[in-house]
Scaffold this active site. Structure first.
Site, PDB file in Angstrom:
ATOM      1  N   ASP A 286       0.691  -3.541  11.998  1.00 17.94           N
ATOM      2  CA  ASP A 286       1.125  -3.885  10.640  1.00 17.94           C
ATOM      3  C   ASP A 286       1.464  -5.381  10.590  1.00 17.94           C
ATOM      4  O   ASP A 286       2.464  -5.816  11.169  1.00 17.94           O
ATOM      5  CB  ASP A 286       2.339  -3.041  10.246  1.00 17.94           C
ATOM      6  CG  ASP A 286       2.680  -3.200   8.782  1.00 17.94           C
ATOM      7  OD1 ASP A 286       2.931  -4.352   8.347  1.00 17.94           O
ATOM      8  OD2 ASP A 286       2.682  -2.200   8.049  1.00 17.94           O
TER       9      ASP A 286
ATOM     10  N   ARG B 179       0.848  -1.199   0.000  1.00 11.67           N
ATOM     11  CA  ARG B 179       0.000   0.000   0.000  1.00 11.67           C
ATOM     12  C   ARG B 179       0.871   1.233   0.000  1.00 11.67           C
ATOM     13  O   ARG B 179       1.768   1.370   0.819  1.00 11.67           O
ATOM     14  CB  ARG B 179      -0.858   0.036   1.277  1.00 11.67           C
ATOM     15  CG  ARG B 179      -2.154  -0.643   1.133  1.00 11.67           C
ATOM     16  CD  ARG B 179      -3.135  -0.301   2.199  1.00 11.67           C
ATOM     17  NE  ARG B 179      -2.669   0.186   3.479  1.00 11.67           N
ATOM     18  CZ  ARG B 179      -3.475   0.428   4.497  1.00 11.67           C
ATOM     19  NH1 ARG B 179      -4.767   0.244   4.369  1.00 11.67           N
ATOM     20  NH2 ARG B 179      -3.009   0.864   5.641  1.00 11.67           N
TER      21      ARG B 179
ATOM     22  N   ASP C 167       5.005  -6.380   9.120  1.00 10.71           N
ATOM     23  CA  ASP C 167       6.103  -6.052  10.041  1.00 10.71           C
ATOM     24  C   ASP C 167       6.137  -7.000  11.234  1.00 10.71           C
ATOM     25  O   ASP C 167       7.210  -7.382  11.698  1.00 10.71           O
ATOM     26  CB  ASP C 167       5.980  -4.604  10.530  1.00 10.71           C
ATOM     27  CG  ASP C 167       6.428  -3.615   9.468  1.00 10.71           C
ATOM     28  OD1 ASP C 167       7.225  -4.002   8.586  1.00 10.71           O
ATOM     29  OD2 ASP C 167       5.975  -2.456   9.506  1.00 10.71           O
TER      30      ASP C 167
ATOM     31  N   THR D 252      -1.330   7.532  -0.458  1.00  9.81           N
ATOM     32  CA  THR D 252      -2.637   7.416  -1.137  1.00  9.81           C
ATOM     33  C   THR D 252      -3.436   6.212  -0.618  1.00  9.81           C
ATOM     34  O   THR D 252      -4.636   6.125  -0.862  1.00  9.81           O
ATOM     35  CB  THR D 252      -2.448   7.218  -2.651  1.00  9.81           C
ATOM     36  OG1 THR D 252      -1.769   5.957  -2.848  1.00  9.81           O
ATOM     37  CG2 THR D 252      -1.612   8.324  -3.270  1.00  9.81           C
TER      38      THR D 252
HETATM   39  C1  PRP Z   1      -1.147  -4.914   4.091  1.00  6.88           C
HETATM   40  C2  PRP Z   1      -1.973  -6.184   4.129  1.00  6.88           C
HETATM   41  C3  PRP Z   1      -2.782  -6.083   2.865  1.00  6.88           C
HETATM   42  C4  PRP Z   1      -3.035  -4.606   2.760  1.00  6.88           C
HETATM   43  C5  PRP Z   1      -4.424  -4.347   3.243  1.00  6.88           C
HETATM   44  O1  PRP Z   1      -0.068  -5.030   3.262  1.00  6.88           O
HETATM   45  O2  PRP Z   1      -1.187  -7.331   4.224  1.00  6.88           O
HETATM   46  O3  PRP Z   1      -2.114  -6.572   1.725  1.00  6.88           O
HETATM   47  O4  PRP Z   1      -2.087  -3.951   3.616  1.00  6.88           O
HETATM   48  O5  PRP Z   1      -4.773  -3.040   3.037  1.00  6.88           O
HETATM   49  P1  PRP Z   1      -5.925  -2.595   2.025  1.00  6.88           P
HETATM   50  O6  PRP Z   1      -7.085  -3.494   2.277  1.00  6.88           O
HETATM   51  O7  PRP Z   1      -6.191  -1.175   2.447  1.00  6.88           O
HETATM   52  O8  PRP Z   1      -5.399  -2.696   0.640  1.00  6.88           O
HETATM   53  P2  PRP Z   1       1.081  -3.913   3.223  1.00  6.88           P
HETATM   54  O9  PRP Z   1       0.776  -2.853   2.225  1.00  6.88           O
HETATM   55  O10 PRP Z   1       1.361  -3.428   4.608  1.00  6.88           O
HETATM   56  O11 PRP Z   1       2.312  -4.695   2.625  1.00  6.88           O
HETATM   57  P3  PRP Z   1       3.209  -5.854   3.283  1.00  6.88           P
HETATM   58  O12 PRP Z   1       2.354  -7.078   3.340  1.00  6.88           O
HETATM   59  O13 PRP Z   1       4.334  -5.983   2.332  1.00  6.88           O
HETATM   60  O14 PRP Z   1       3.643  -5.417   4.646  1.00  6.88           O
HETATM   61  N1  URA Z   2      -2.292  -3.443   6.758  1.00  5.37           N
HETATM   62  C1  URA Z   2      -1.929  -3.922   7.975  1.00  5.37           C
HETATM   63  O1  URA Z   2      -0.933  -4.664   8.084  1.00  5.37           O
HETATM   64  N2  URA Z   2      -2.672  -3.583   9.034  1.00  5.37           N
HETATM   65  C2  URA Z   2      -3.764  -2.806   8.954  1.00  5.37           C
HETATM   66  O2  URA Z   2      -4.397  -2.537   9.988  1.00  5.37           O
HETATM   67  C3  URA Z   2      -4.126  -2.308   7.693  1.00  5.37           C
HETATM   68  C4  URA Z   2      -3.378  -2.653   6.607  1.00  5.37           C
END
Ligand code: PRP
Ligand code: URA
Length: 208
Positions: free
Chosen positions: A199, A103, A202, A107
């Site tokens: 997160d 994400r 993380d 944005t």
């Molecule tokens: C997180 C999660 C989803 C997304 C959800 O990923 O694992 O993929 O955010 O958010 P949304 O429903 O608003 O799209 P992140 O962008 O943190 O990436 P990562 O898994 O690499 O940490």
């Molecule tokens: N992605 C995450 O990992 N946690 C949230 O709460 C939203 C998006």
């Protein structure tokens, strides 16, 4: 399409430990994997079995088995990878695809950076894995990428889902059934799920 939320004391117990900010990487990772297994169990409750004949040590028996090859699991990177271990423990012969997405922090829109799915995916039921369904942007884009490849049967497994994300997936892809361990309250100003677990990526990979 309805949303299936797992309501069970064991799930609530495991979610409480998962959400706790004091829970460390090892335990967090194990819980994500276990919860994925329970979600998979539920999602497979509608699976069609094939008739087989086997020999027990006592007699021959007509029974039914799952054709694991008919299923593909597709984690959304990174966090979805944390669910894969639990899933492959239950369905070890399923094919695995990967969709890379993160994400944009300003944005909140998903950015796609990788897409690799098994050959013949259009003939399989595809189960997308992502522990967090927040705005639904990543889910909707992942579903679209799979539909472009000809996939017609899709399910989405998340550990925690926000009402906003559920609504968006239901609106844009009403044919996709969502399974989650819990539907949380809302998204905050940074589009994080409240109460959530922070997160997921993380915490699974210990990157912060
Ligand atoms: C997180 C999660 C989803 C997304 C959800 O990923 O694992 O993929 O955010 O958010 P949304 O429903 O608003 O799209 P992140 O962008 O943190 O990436 P990562 O898994 O690499 O940490
Ligand atoms: N992605 C995450 O990992 N946690 C949230 O709460 C939203 C998006």
């Amino acid at each position: 399409m309805e949303v299936v939320e797992l309501t069970h004391p064991l799930i609530e117990h495991k979610l409480a430990i998962l959400r706790d900010k004091k829970t460390g990487t090892k335990e967090f990772r194990e819980l994500v994997s276990e919860l994925a297994m329970f979600l998979c169990y539920e999602a497979m409750s509608e699976a069609e079995l094939e008739e087989v004949e086997i020999e027990t040590p006592i007699t021959s028996l007509k029974t039914k088995k799952l054709n694991e090859d008919k299923y593909a699991f597709v984690p959304i990177l990174r966090a979805g990878m944390g669910m894969l271990e639990g899933i492959t423990r239950v369905i070890p012969n399923a094919k695995i695809g990967h969709i890379g997405m993160y994400r944009n922090e300003k944005t909140f829109e998903p950015v796609n950076y990788y897409f690799k799915v098994p050959k013949g995916i259009e003939n399989k039921e595809v189960i997308i894995l992502d522990p967090m369904l927040a705005t639904g942007g990543s889910a909707v884009d992942a579903i679209e990428l799979l539909k472009e490849k000809g996939v017609t049967k899709i399910k989405f497994l998340s550990i925690i889902a926000a009402p906003e994300g559920i609504k968006r997936v239901q609106k844009e892809h009403p044919d996709v059934k969502i399974y989650c361990a819990h539907i949380d309250d809302h998204l905050n100003e940074n589009k994080y799920i409240v109460p959530g677990l922070g997160d997921a990526g993380d915490r699974i990979f210990g990157t912060k």
